[in-house]
Design a protein around this motif. Structure first.
Motif, PDB file in Angstrom:
ATOM      1  N   SER A 145      -9.369   3.322  -0.421  1.00 33.64           N
ATOM      2  CA  SER A 145      -8.988   2.739  -1.713  1.00 33.64           C
ATOM      3  C   SER A 145      -8.682   3.834  -2.724  1.00 33.64           C
ATOM      4  O   SER A 145      -9.496   4.729  -2.940  1.00 33.64           O
ATOM      5  CB  SER A 145     -10.105   1.844  -2.249  1.00 33.64           C
ATOM      6  OG  SER A 145     -10.247   0.698  -1.455  1.00 33.64           O
ATOM      7  N   GLU A 146      -7.499   3.751  -3.330  1.00 34.69           N
ATOM      8  CA  GLU A 146      -7.083   4.679  -4.380  1.00 34.69           C
ATOM      9  C   GLU A 146      -6.600   3.859  -5.575  1.00 34.69           C
ATOM     10  O   GLU A 146      -6.052   2.771  -5.402  1.00 34.69           O
ATOM     11  CB  GLU A 146      -5.954   5.583  -3.894  1.00 34.69           C
ATOM     12  CG  GLU A 146      -6.324   6.500  -2.732  1.00 34.69           C
ATOM     13  CD  GLU A 146      -7.259   7.623  -3.158  1.00 34.69           C
ATOM     14  OE1 GLU A 146      -7.368   7.886  -4.371  1.00 34.69           O
ATOM     15  OE2 GLU A 146      -7.871   8.248  -2.262  1.00 34.69           O
ATOM     16  N   TYR A 188      -4.770   0.530  -4.209  1.00 36.68           N
ATOM     17  CA  TYR A 188      -3.979   0.387  -2.999  1.00 36.68           C
ATOM     18  C   TYR A 188      -4.716   1.127  -1.889  1.00 36.68           C
ATOM     19  O   TYR A 188      -5.641   1.905  -2.153  1.00 36.68           O
ATOM     20  CB  TYR A 188      -2.562   0.941  -3.178  1.00 36.68           C
ATOM     21  CG  TYR A 188      -2.475   2.448  -3.307  1.00 36.68           C
ATOM     22  CD1 TYR A 188      -2.129   3.253  -2.225  1.00 36.68           C
ATOM     23  CD2 TYR A 188      -2.741   3.085  -4.518  1.00 36.68           C
ATOM     24  CE1 TYR A 188      -2.049   4.625  -2.333  1.00 36.68           C
ATOM     25  CE2 TYR A 188      -2.665   4.461  -4.649  1.00 36.68           C
ATOM     26  CZ  TYR A 188      -2.314   5.225  -3.551  1.00 36.68           C
ATOM     27  OH  TYR A 188      -2.240   6.601  -3.673  1.00 36.68           O
ATOM     28  N   LEU A 189      -4.332   0.882  -0.649  1.00 39.30           N
ATOM     29  CA  LEU A 189      -4.990   1.494   0.499  1.00 39.30           C
ATOM     30  C   LEU A 189      -4.140   2.640   1.016  1.00 39.30           C
ATOM     31  O   LEU A 189      -2.959   2.463   1.327  1.00 39.30           O
ATOM     32  CB  LEU A 189      -5.212   0.464   1.601  1.00 39.30           C
ATOM     33  CG  LEU A 189      -6.041  -0.762   1.191  1.00 39.30           C
ATOM     34  CD1 LEU A 189      -6.183  -1.725   2.358  1.00 39.30           C
ATOM     35  CD2 LEU A 189      -7.405  -0.357   0.654  1.00 39.30           C
ATOM     36  N   ALA A 190      -4.746   3.826   1.110  1.00 38.31           N
ATOM     37  CA  ALA A 190      -3.994   5.032   1.438  1.00 38.31           C
ATOM     38  C   ALA A 190      -4.371   5.567   2.812  1.00 38.31           C
ATOM     39  O   ALA A 190      -5.549   5.598   3.180  1.00 38.31           O
ATOM     40  CB  ALA A 190      -4.248   6.107   0.385  1.00 38.31           C
ATOM     41  N   ALA A 229       1.316  -1.082  -5.024  1.00 33.90           N
ATOM     42  CA  ALA A 229       1.959   0.233  -5.068  1.00 33.90           C
ATOM     43  C   ALA A 229       1.439   0.982  -6.287  1.00 33.90           C
ATOM     44  O   ALA A 229       1.256   0.398  -7.357  1.00 33.90           O
ATOM     45  CB  ALA A 229       3.476   0.092  -5.136  1.00 33.90           C
ATOM     46  N   LYS A 230       1.238   2.264  -6.153  1.00 30.48           N
ATOM     47  CA  LYS A 230       0.609   3.037  -7.217  1.00 30.48           C
ATOM     48  C   LYS A 230       1.402   2.983  -8.514  1.00 30.48           C
ATOM     49  O   LYS A 230       0.848   2.768  -9.583  1.00 30.48           O
ATOM     50  CB  LYS A 230       0.436   4.491  -6.780  1.00 30.48           C
ATOM     51  CG  LYS A 230      -0.280   5.362  -7.811  1.00 30.48           C
ATOM     52  CD  LYS A 230      -0.571   6.746  -7.282  1.00 30.48           C
ATOM     53  CE  LYS A 230      -1.354   7.569  -8.306  1.00 30.48           C
ATOM     54  NZ  LYS A 230      -1.680   8.922  -7.778  1.00 30.48           N
ATOM     55  N   PHE A 231       2.736   3.158  -8.442  1.00 29.49           N
ATOM     56  CA  PHE A 231       3.543   3.254  -9.651  1.00 29.49           C
ATOM     57  C   PHE A 231       4.501   2.072  -9.832  1.00 29.49           C
ATOM     58  O   PHE A 231       5.509   2.195 -10.511  1.00 29.49           O
ATOM     59  CB  PHE A 231       4.330   4.567  -9.654  1.00 29.49           C
ATOM     60  CG  PHE A 231       3.462   5.786  -9.829  1.00 29.49           C
ATOM     61  CD1 PHE A 231       2.867   6.066 -11.045  1.00 29.49           C
ATOM     62  CD2 PHE A 231       3.224   6.635  -8.765  1.00 29.49           C
ATOM     63  CE1 PHE A 231       2.071   7.179 -11.209  1.00 29.49           C
ATOM     64  CE2 PHE A 231       2.426   7.762  -8.914  1.00 29.49           C
ATOM     65  CZ  PHE A 231       1.840   8.032 -10.144  1.00 29.49           C
ATOM     66  N   GLY A 232       4.199   0.935  -9.255  1.00 28.72           N
ATOM     67  CA  GLY A 232       5.016  -0.243  -9.493  1.00 28.72           C
ATOM     68  C   GLY A 232       5.553  -0.843  -8.219  1.00 28.72           C
ATOM     69  O   GLY A 232       5.989  -0.126  -7.305  1.00 28.72           O
ATOM     70  N   ASN A 267       0.812  -1.223   0.000  1.00 29.49           N
ATOM     71  CA  ASN A 267       0.000   0.000   0.000  1.00 29.49           C
ATOM     72  C   ASN A 267       0.845   1.272   0.000  1.00 29.49           C
ATOM     73  O   ASN A 267       0.889   2.027   0.972  1.00 29.49           O
ATOM     74  CB  ASN A 267      -0.953   0.002   1.195  1.00 29.49           C
ATOM     75  CG  ASN A 267      -1.940  -1.140   1.136  1.00 29.49           C
ATOM     76  OD1 ASN A 267      -2.538  -1.405   0.091  1.00 29.49           O
ATOM     77  ND2 ASN A 267      -2.103  -1.851   2.239  1.00 29.49           N
ATOM     78  N   CYS A 268       1.497   1.492  -1.147  1.00 29.79           N
ATOM     79  CA  CYS A 268       2.375   2.652  -1.291  1.00 29.79           C
ATOM     80  C   CYS A 268       1.824   3.602  -2.343  1.00 29.79           C
ATOM     81  O   CYS A 268       1.419   3.170  -3.428  1.00 29.79           O
ATOM     82  CB  CYS A 268       3.782   2.218  -1.686  1.00 29.79           C
ATOM     83  SG  CYS A 268       4.541   1.099  -0.477  1.00 29.79           S
ATOM     84  N   GLY A 269       1.873   4.900  -2.063  1.00 30.57           N
ATOM     85  CA  GLY A 269       1.365   5.897  -2.992  1.00 30.57           C
ATOM     86  C   GLY A 269       2.325   6.255  -4.090  1.00 30.57           C
ATOM     87  O   GLY A 269       2.002   7.074  -4.960  1.00 30.57           O
TER      88      GLY A 269
END
Length: 626
Positions: free
Chosen positions: A337-338, A329-331, A295-298, A271-273
């Motif tokens: 949820s994002e 992912y969870l922010a 993770a948002k970008f990989g 769960n990384c932005g």
């Protein structure tokens, strides 16, 4: 996307104990096993579960043993509550009392309780601060943490600052409680230990653990929740980061930048932005046996060296990691949820430093759901990437890969498994200047219905021919391979692939009119059929394009209810179809003279009787020059 720190060259690196002995012991417990159950792949390597669990505890014990050896040299021993009246009820501010206690040095105990603080705590050299456990001993922030001026930009509002050699922090909870401040920092020191701590509730204010310019760092068994970065490791030399749990980072989970001799092992990151497990330049860095999710970008990512040091990265290896990529992912502390990015992958190659070498992703398992398994950005014209993507298991129900310009990149011996849903998506290999896509296996659960499994194309000129060789495509139908070098400048070299395991129109291969590859050493299975008559115009068959192509062909003809004869043919480049007998026509499909196959110019024609379906099965054997 990242918090960059300006760090001068550390001229006098202090070295007392080397991490290498621990690393060797860790490597020694990594066992590889062969798994022959994967369709179309004879060898798949992965970390065995027994070695994964066994090594983690052993490695932590080894690091604890070194910490114990160092701390045993300290003669003094203090307890902050009893000896310095540090309030452990959370009622009054304990900042001054704790700093006086820590300044005493040696073995410092923080007995169970809640210690309320309003500023940073300094842990000097030769001091080991130990709590009674992260659920028992709690340091809780009650105000925003000011910066420690002597550290300059290296202080990012950390709560506990390890301010000397041979020092560490163990077995306590650091709770920012939503104020500006977070975790533990180390600045230009050596032989430091951070273990068994719980760091939480920092939001996006600061990193859970930040290390700058230090050496011989041991960070293990920590739990980090709700921080900006989980861990940021900046120009560290000789470090071990193992068995940590990082969950919910506003930006990156774990990233090292321009560091040397690191082992990052057995960590769990989720769960990384930004990115999950990230290497940004460096030398001799191994990231092994980690599990990364959402993770948002990989999840497993690589960037070029962005520190400004000018050092060329080399020998950065991601091996035996497991990545799970999903649409969300969870922010934040609320775990909202994002969406994750649609332009990223479980393995994410973001940027490169020209001339880097040995940037390897090997034996990793990527499980993507609704997202891409492997993604490479355009690395730039003439940038020598040193990328090697080898022996990975890449699975998705969406796109398996998008790989853009990366000079010299090698994608080899990977197993690409398309789950139901992946059959409509295309695998893109774009502008691969001098690259190689070799010995990979595609397996689709559902026969592809659109979008080629491997689409090679260029939209800028490249200088060196790429290689496409030894690949196998199962259940790809007519959508195995497309070759579209409309602005390449040089041909692709294509050989020894098995693009189709059943007869297909054009053998599952397509190329545009802009140019053809140099096909060598492979067989294509091509079928054509019709009612009463069927024909195949070889001038439109892309596999025979190119002035150097020579092919040996075998034609098997069948008709409704009557298997046919076999015709053995050769076709030198630019010549008409010739039968071995030289007659221009072979014997019939049966006794009737109205059923036969003929060869004229570039066209094979099959003739049957009314209402009879005739089918030709043409095997193009490009292994022969006869």
């Amino acid at each position: 996307m990242h918090v960059w720190l300006a760090i001068p060259i550390y001229a006098a690196m202090k070295r007392l104990w080397h991490w290498f002995a621990i690393a060797v012991l860790a490597y020694g417990n990594v066992a590889f096993s062969q798994d022959a159950s994967v369709p179309g792949r004879s060898e798949t390597r992965r970390l065995s579960s027994s070695s994964e669990t066994g090594t983690a505890g052993y490695r932590s014990a080894a690091a604890n043993a070194i910490a114990k050896k160092i701390s045993s040299r300290f003669r003094s021993s203090v307890e902050c509550h009893a000896d310095f009246a540090a309030d452990n009820t959370g009622t009054t501010d304990a900042t001054k009392a704790l700093n006086k206690c820590f300044a005493a040095g040696g073995k410092v105990r923080l007995k169970a309780g809640i210690y309320k603080i309003s500023s940073y705590l300094l842990v000097p050299a030769n001091t080991f601060v130990t709590g009674d456990g992260p659920t028992a001993t709690i340091i809780r922030l009650s105000a925003n943490v000011p910066l420690h001026v002597p550290w300059g930009s290296q202080d990012q509002h950390q709560i506990m600052l390890i301010n000397g050699d041979n020092a560490g922090v163990f077995n306590l909870q650091i709770d920012a409680d939503g104020f500006k401040g977070c975790g533990i920092g180390v600045w230009y020191f050596a032989n430091n230990f951070i273990g068994g701590n719980d760091i939480r509730n920092c939001g996006s204010s600061a990193q859970g653990i930040l290390q700058s310019g230090s050496s011989y760092q041991y960070v293990y068994n920590n739990h980090i929740f709700n921080t900006m970065h989980g861990m940021q490791i900046w120009q560290v030399t000789h470090g071990q980061y193992s068995d940590n749990v990082i969950d919910t980072a506003a930006e990156g989970g774990f990233f090292e930048a321009d560091s040397e001799d690191l082992i990052v092992y057995g960590n769990s990151i989720s769960n990384c932005g930004d990115v999950g497990l990230d290497a940004e330049g460096g030398v001799d860095v191994i990231l092994i046996g980690n599990t990364v999710r959402n993770a948002k970008f990989g999840e497993l990512s690589y960037f070029g060296n962005g520190t400004g040091s000018g050092r060329i990265p080399r020998n950065i290896v991601f091996v035996n990691n497991v990545a799970y990529r999903t649409p969300v992912y969870l922010a934040g502390a609320a775990q909202t949820s994002e969406p994750t990015s649609t332009e990223a992958g479980g393995i994410m190659l973001a940027s490169s430093t020209d001339g880097e070498t040995g940037i390897v992703f090997s034996n990793n398992a990527v499980h993507a759901t609704g997202r891409t398994a492997l993604w490479a950005n355009d690395q730039g014209a003439g940038v020598r990437t040193g990328f090697e993507i080898v022996h990975n298991e890449l699975t998705s129900d969406d796109r398996l890969f998008t790989f853009q310009r990366a000079s010299g990149a090698v994608i080899r011996d990977n197993h690409l498994h398309g789950l139901s849903g992946a059959e409509i998506h295309e695998g893109e290999w774009k502008n691969p200047d001098g690259g190689a896509f070799v010995n990979n296996t595609f397996d689709y659960d559902v026969t592809k219905s659109k979008g080629y499994a491997l689409r090679y194309y260029t939209d800028v000129a490249i200088a060196t021919s790429p290689m496409i060789a030894g690949n196998v495509c199962h259940n790809c139908g007519v959508f195995a391979f497309e070759h579209d070098p409309y602005n390449s400048g040089v041909p692709a070299i294509v050989h020894d692939n098995a693009f189709s395991d059943t007869w297909q129109a054009n053998g599952g291969v397509h190329a545009t009119s802009n140019g053809y590859p140099l096909y060598r050493g492979q067989r294509l299975l091509i079928s054509f059929s019709g009612v009463k008559t069927a024909s195949l115009d070889l001038s439109t068959l892309t596999a025979l394009g190119g002035s150097l192509t020579r092919a040996r062909m075998t034609l098997r003809v069948s008709s409704t209810g009557a298997p046919g004869n076999t015709y053995d043919l050769t076709r030198p480049a630019g010549a008409v179809i010739i039968s071995h007998s030289g007659s221009g026509a072979g014997p019939g499909v049966g006794a009737s003279t109205t059923r036969y196959a003929s060869f004229s110019g570039e066209v094979i024609r099959l003739n049957g009787i009314t209402a009879q379906t005739v089918t030709g099965y043409l095997t193009l054997d490009l292994t022969s020059s006869q």
